[in-house]
Scaffold this motif. Structure first.
Motif, short mmCIF file in Angstrom:
data_model
loop_
_atom_site.label_atom_id
_atom_site.label_comp_id
_atom_site.label_asym_id
_atom_site.label_seq_id
_atom_site.Cartn_x
_atom_site.Cartn_y
_atom_site.Cartn_z
N ARG A 1 1.11 -1.02 -0.35
CA ARG A 1 0.03 -0.12 -0.48
C ARG A 1 0.84 1.69 0.00
O ARG A 1 0.54 2.40 -1.11
CB ARG A 1 -0.69 -0.26 1.58
CG ARG A 1 -1.98 -1.21 1.10
CD ARG A 1 -2.86 -0.83 2.14
NE ARG A 1 -3.88 -0.09 2.86
CZ ARG A 1 -4.52 0.28 3.36
NH1 ARG A 1 -4.82 -0.58 4.91
NH2 ARG A 1 -5.24 1.54 3.34
N PHE B 1 2.82 1.31 -3.96
CA PHE B 1 1.88 2.51 -4.51
C PHE B 1 1.39 3.19 -4.40
O PHE B 1 2.09 4.30 -5.62
CB PHE B 1 0.59 1.22 -4.16
CG PHE B 1 0.89 -0.47 -5.25
CD1 PHE B 1 1.47 -0.91 -5.86
CD2 PHE B 1 -0.40 -0.74 -4.70
CE1 PHE B 1 1.62 -2.10 -6.08
CE2 PHE B 1 -0.30 -2.28 -4.51
CZ PHE B 1 0.21 -2.27 -5.57
N ALA B 2 1.49 4.00 -3.92
CA ALA B 2 1.54 5.21 -2.89
C ALA B 2 2.16 6.44 -3.43
O ALA B 2 2.41 7.27 -3.73
CB ALA B 2 0.99 5.84 -1.78
N SER B 3 3.94 5.53 -2.91
CA SER B 3 4.84 6.51 -2.83
C SER B 3 4.94 6.82 -4.93
O SER B 3 5.98 7.26 -5.00
CB SER B 3 6.22 5.96 -2.35
OG SER B 3 6.12 4.55 -2.79
N VAL C 1 3.75 6.73 -7.08
CA VAL C 1 2.53 7.44 -8.39
C VAL C 1 2.98 9.62 -7.68
O VAL C 1 2.90 10.18 -8.47
CB VAL C 1 0.49 7.56 -7.80
CG1 VAL C 1 0.01 8.33 -7.84
CG2 VAL C 1 0.49 6.01 -8.04
N ASP C 2 3.02 9.26 -6.15
CA ASP C 2 4.18 10.35 -5.73
C ASP C 2 4.87 10.42 -6.76
O ASP C 2 5.34 12.37 -6.28
CB ASP C 2 3.44 10.48 -3.87
CG ASP C 2 2.48 10.58 -3.62
OD1 ASP C 2 1.76 10.29 -4.26
OD2 ASP C 2 2.35 9.42 -1.61
N LEU D 1 -5.24 9.06 -9.37
CA LEU D 1 -5.02 10.35 -9.15
C LEU D 1 -3.75 10.76 -10.58
O LEU D 1 -3.63 12.07 -11.48
CB LEU D 1 -4.05 10.20 -8.31
CG LEU D 1 -5.50 11.15 -6.34
CD1 LEU D 1 -3.64 10.67 -5.42
CD2 LEU D 1 -5.83 11.68 -6.61
N ALA E 1 -6.11 0.58 -2.62
CA ALA E 1 -4.83 1.15 -2.44
C ALA E 1 -3.97 1.53 -3.86
O ALA E 1 -3.86 3.17 -4.65
CB ALA E 1 -3.90 0.84 -1.33
N TYR E 2 -4.29 0.52 -4.54
CA TYR E 2 -4.19 0.58 -6.09
C TYR E 2 -4.75 1.89 -7.06
O TYR E 2 -4.31 2.73 -7.05
CB TYR E 2 -3.74 -1.24 -7.30
CG TYR E 2 -3.44 -0.38 -8.34
CD1 TYR E 2 -1.83 -0.59 -8.63
CD2 TYR E 2 -3.50 -0.56 -9.12
CE1 TYR E 2 -0.54 -0.31 -8.76
CE2 TYR E 2 -3.60 -0.86 -10.30
CZ TYR E 2 -1.73 -0.58 -10.47
OH TYR E 2 -1.28 -0.55 -11.94
N ARG F 1 -6.99 4.11 -6.36
CA ARG F 1 -6.96 5.26 -5.24
C ARG F 1 -5.71 6.33 -5.73
O ARG F 1 -5.58 6.75 -6.81
CB ARG F 1 -7.06 5.58 -4.25
CG ARG F 1 -8.32 5.36 -3.45
CD ARG F 1 -8.28 5.24 -2.10
NE ARG F 1 -9.66 5.03 -1.84
CZ ARG F 1 -10.10 4.41 -0.42
NH1 ARG F 1 -8.99 4.89 0.69
NH2 ARG F 1 -11.49 4.18 0.14
N SER F 2 -3.98 5.49 -5.95
CA SER F 2 -2.99 6.32 -6.42
C SER F 2 -3.00 6.00 -8.22
O SER F 2 -2.54 7.53 -8.18
CB SER F 2 -2.01 5.25 -5.41
OG SER F 2 -1.80 4.79 -4.42
#
Length: 890
Positions: A397, A400-402, A404-405, A463, A456-457, A459-460
């Protein structure tokens, strides 16, 4: 007669050797050479199929001591490549039901055998051909005797007379009868009698009995009257024979007594032997019991030893299953998921999956399932599983966020001013593939952990996709330079009658096509990658080759290898079952969360294109249709719904334009007085020409519906404007319908919908012309045609000769009417032309209308002249030819 093969001793020995070689102890009754063929006599066939093959038929019998019965068999033997007989087929004669001599064989040596136990009755039975009639009769008689004497039934003979066979057997009876021992059984005795006796039916007399009867009858030659003397003679001979028998018995009495004494001695010996045998039997029984007891104890000891060894092996295997390797335990609880350690983590997952599966009942003996050690080890493995799943889920989780960020923070990933940037997710997918195998194992360990990971994937990545689409659409609109096309196409204007259509708005369609070309394949690939990466059990998605672009621009093809995760299913199956479509609903919900919001940027492009040129909705609608036809109803359902929504939005925008244009047409009705061709007629022709240019071979439904709505409103509005001034109504109608036909003549030849309205306008034009011309003719010659109408009405009630006697219809009245109407006919016709010319605003229609007017007047005058000639035969009127000549000078 040549020697028969049935008498060949060497052949019989060869048959016995072949049959005994198969392990059967049978007696050969008869062996004879035959030819085997398969087919139909008299029909041509292939040589390999119908060619006769040499065979040997051997009839054998076997006596069973258990059942005290004799069995009979028919062996078919063939020659091997070395010339040695070997068995080919075996038939039981108890199943023989029919022997049929083939009627088409003129020699009578060919016959077929019918058995009731053959499995395939569709295959033609084999045909057997003997060398001569003697061999045939000899074999058939053998079948007859064996079936009758041994098996108790007689097969059905077709095509041969049994009596003839009996006569043949009598003529060919051998002179020597074989000697048969008694211990060979009834079958052997029967074998010896086959060649010596022939019995046709159950109550026929044998040859020996017949000869005895003839000898007996030959010794007595007497008349019928000597019957009593013959009877007395027989009685005397019978008494003499009985006395001789009694005398013989009395003479043998010493011998009988000697035999009885011998029997008594033998009986004493047998009794002594029986007593000794009973003693020995008792001792042997005790010895047998002792031996059985010893063997039982030995067997138990051996069984116990074997069981102990097997138990030790099973316990060793169970302990091996229960052991947890230290290196795997360290990776499962360490919580480090660096790329370098992923191989070890995957190996630890594979071991954990296999260990848990090995402790389940299908893979573990049920007797071990309730053992305390197994339960404790299962609990320990479950704790390891939950710890590892929790650590891996938290890491993924955050990972994935890192990813995309990092991509969002770098502006070089997005379109910028003056530069359109195509989204590139190759690096993102490469990094995700590192953990694809891990996700497969997480699913097998705990399927419920995939829900939060998928969310989580989605949502990331959502964006990132929305940012890419927003920046791309914004720069696409900013970089597209085009002039705005007028939206008030059918608005009446005081200036030029034709709207300005010099602006080229093709860039609008190209921009929309580019938007679809870039993002539709991207969204399909993302959907496919997501379905594979997140372990959805759905049919494999085949990426479409997105080669449909708008306005002739080809689209780039996405590499289908991006969807290949390079992994196999945990169970070793690389394919997904087509029956697992139950997860399609969950997948489409996840895809909606993954891609939701991106449609707003597509809508913005559509609205922007509509504001520049509403007619570009036609080409955009066609581009969207082509993309829809290239999409399958697979797991990328959101992409298809997006294209459906885009098509609906484009249709709504175009409908909005059509409704506004229809309102512009209806505004013409509110003008006080309008003459000549209405402004929206030529404007619609220009609009239809432009619309046809934008179709470019796509579906015509959208444009045809617009045509139908436009023309319906145009015709309704035209009728309302014409009704505002009844005096000039027909002139307004015929001028506008003629202008409609002239402006749409070329398009109506190629557009079926416009062709329909073209014909409708043509009919309305003809009706308006007829009404207008009729009104002008009656205006100048009303008195003459009113007079003719009165005559026609009276002809319905009275004869023609009585019309001239009616009030107002006399000859004098007729002359006055003719004089008043036709005295200055050239002047009246000139007035009619001036009236027609005065009302028309379109000069090009005057010539055709005047020709119609002259033709109509001549037709009506010709009818009037005929009517006058019928009612007033003595009166004369100007002829039709004179009237045509006057009109020709006008």
């Amino acid at each position: 007669m040549a020697k028969s093969s049935a008498d060949d001793a060497e052949l019989r020995k060869a048959c016995e050797a072949a049959i005994e070689g198969g392990g059967s102890k049978e007696t050969v009754v008869l062996s004879i050479r035959v030819a085997k063929s398969r087919g139909v006599w008299g029909k041509a066939g292939r040589l390999g199929r119908h060619m006769a093959k040499p065979r040997v038929l051997a009839v054998t019998t076997r006596y069973s001591s258990k059942t005290q019965r004799t069995k009979a068999f028919l062996h078919v033997l063939k020659y091997s490549s070395g010339g040695v007989l070997e068995p080919a087929k075996l038939y039981k004669l108890k199943h023989l039901t029919k022997v049929e001599v083939f009627p088409n064989d003129p020699s009578g040596c060919t016959f077929m055998l019918g058995f009731d136990n053959l499995r395939s009755q569709s295959v033609a039975p084999s045909q057997w051909t003997m060398r001569n009639i003697d061999d045939r009769n000899r074999l058939l008689l053998c079948f007859l005797h064996i079936c009758k004497e041994v098996l108790g039934h007689i097969p059905k003979f077709v095509g041969i007379d049994i009596v003839e066979m009996a006569l043949w057997a009598k003529e060919n009876k051998p002179s020597v009868t074989a000697q048969v021992k008694a211990e060979d059984g009834p079958a052997a005795a029967l074998t010896a009698q086959i060649d010596s006796e022939v019995t046709v039916e159950q109550d026929l007399v044998s040859q020996a009995e017949e000869e005895d009867m003839e000898a007996l009858l030959g010794t007595f030659v007497m008349d019928i009257g000597e019957a009593e003397a013959f009877s007395e003679r027989l009685k005397r001979e019978l008494l003499a024979l009985e006395a001789a028998n009694v005398h013989a018995l009395l003479e043998s009495e010493p011998l009988i007594e000697e035999v009885l004494q011998g029997l008594d001695v033998a009986t004493v010996c047998v009794e002594d032997m029986e007593e000794w045998l009973s003693i020995f039997n008792l001792k042997l029984r005790h010895m047998r019991e002792d031996i059985e007891s010893i063997e039982s104890r030995n067997n138990k000891l051996e069984m116990q030893s074997v069981n102990n060894e097997a138990l030790i092996q099973e316990l060793d295997k169970l302990l091996e299953r229960l052991r947890i390797p230290n290196e795997f335990a360290a990776f499962l609880t360490g919580g480090s998921f660096d790329e370098a350690r992923m191989i070890k983590n995957v190996e630890a997952c594979e071991w954990l999956t296999g260990a848990i599966r090995a402790l389940e009942v299908p893979h573990l003996d049920p007797c071990y399932a309730n053992m305390r050690a197994v339960k404790e080890k299962r609990t320990e493995l479950e704790k390891l599983k939950s710890t590892f799943v929790k650590l891996a889920t938290e890491f993924l989780r955050a990972y994935f966020a890192s990813l995309v960020d990092f991509m969002i923070s770098d502006k070089s990933y997005f379109s910028q001013r003056g530069q359109l940037k195509r989204p590139d997710h190759a690096d993102l997918r490469y990094k995700c593939r590192t953990y694809a195998r891990l996700l497969q194992h997480l699913k097998s360990l705990d399927n419920t952990c995939l829900g939060p990971l998928r969310q989580a994937y989605c949502r990331s990545l959502n964006l990132l996709l929305r940012r890419e689409a927003r920046e791309f659409a914004h720069e696409l609109r900013a970089s597209t330079k085009t002039s705005r096309s007028p939206s008030a196409w059918l608005e009446p204007s005081s200036g030029s009658s034709q709207p300005s259509n010099s602006a080229d708005t093709s860039n609008v369609s190209e921009a929309y096509s580019k938007m679809l070309t870039i993002f539709i394949p991207l969204l399909v690939d993302e959907s496919s990658f997501f379905a594979h990466f997140m372990c959805f059990e759905v049919p494999a998605l085949v990426p479409q080759s997105m080669t449909v672009g708008g306005d002739g621009n080809g689209a780039d093809e996405y590499d289908s290898n991006d969807n290949d995760l390079g992994i196999m299913d945990i169970d070793g199956d690389d394919t997904k079952s087509g029956g697992k479509s139950a997860e399609l609903g969950a997948l489409n919900e996840a895809l909606h969360e993954l891609l939701d919001g991106i449609q707003e940027d597509f809508y913005a492009v559509v609205d922007w294109a509509y504001k520049i040129d509403p007619l570009r909705c036609i080409s955009m609608h066609g581009i969207t249709e082509r993309y829809l036809s290239g999409q399958k109803a697979d797991a990328a359902g959101f992409v298809r719904r997006l294209l459906d929504d885009l098509e609906t939005r484009i249709s709504d925008q175009f409908t909005k334009f059509v409704d506004e244009a229809c309102r512009q047409i209806e505004r013409n009705e509110r003008n006080v007085r309008q003459m000549g061709v209405l402004s929206y007629i030529p404007r619609f022709a220009t609009l239809a020409t432009r619309m046809e240019q934008y179709i470019q071979g796509q579906s015509r439904d959208l444009v045809d519906q617009a045509y139908t709505k436009f023309v319906s409103i145009m015709f309704v509005t035209l009728e309302k404007i014409a009704q505002a001034d009844p005096k000039s109504a027909d002139i307004v109608l015929l001028e506008n319908y003629a202008a409609f036909q002239n402006s749409l003549y070329d398009l109506a030849n190629v557009v079926p919908t416009l062709a329909k309205f073209y014909h409708q306008a043509s009919e309305a034009y003809e009706q308006a012309c007829t009404r207008h011309i009729t009104a002008i003719i009656y205006l100048q010659f009303e008195r003459m045609f009113q007079f003719a109408r009165k005559i026609e009405e009276l002809l319905y009630t009275i004869p023609a000769e009585e019309v001239s006697y009616q009030i107002g219809l006399s000859k004098m009245d007729m002359r006055k009417t003719i004089k008043a109407s036709l005295s200055n006919v050239d002047k009246s016709l000139a007035n009619m032309y001036r009236k027609l010319q005065k009302n028309l605003t379109s000069e090009e229609l005057l010539s055709s209308l005047w020709d119609k007017c002259k033709k109509e007047f001549l037709d009506r005058y010709e009818s009037f002249s005929q009517l006058i000639g019928k009612i007033y035969p003595d009166e004369t009127t100007p002829s039709v030819a004179e009237m045509r000549k006057i009109l020709a000078t006008m």
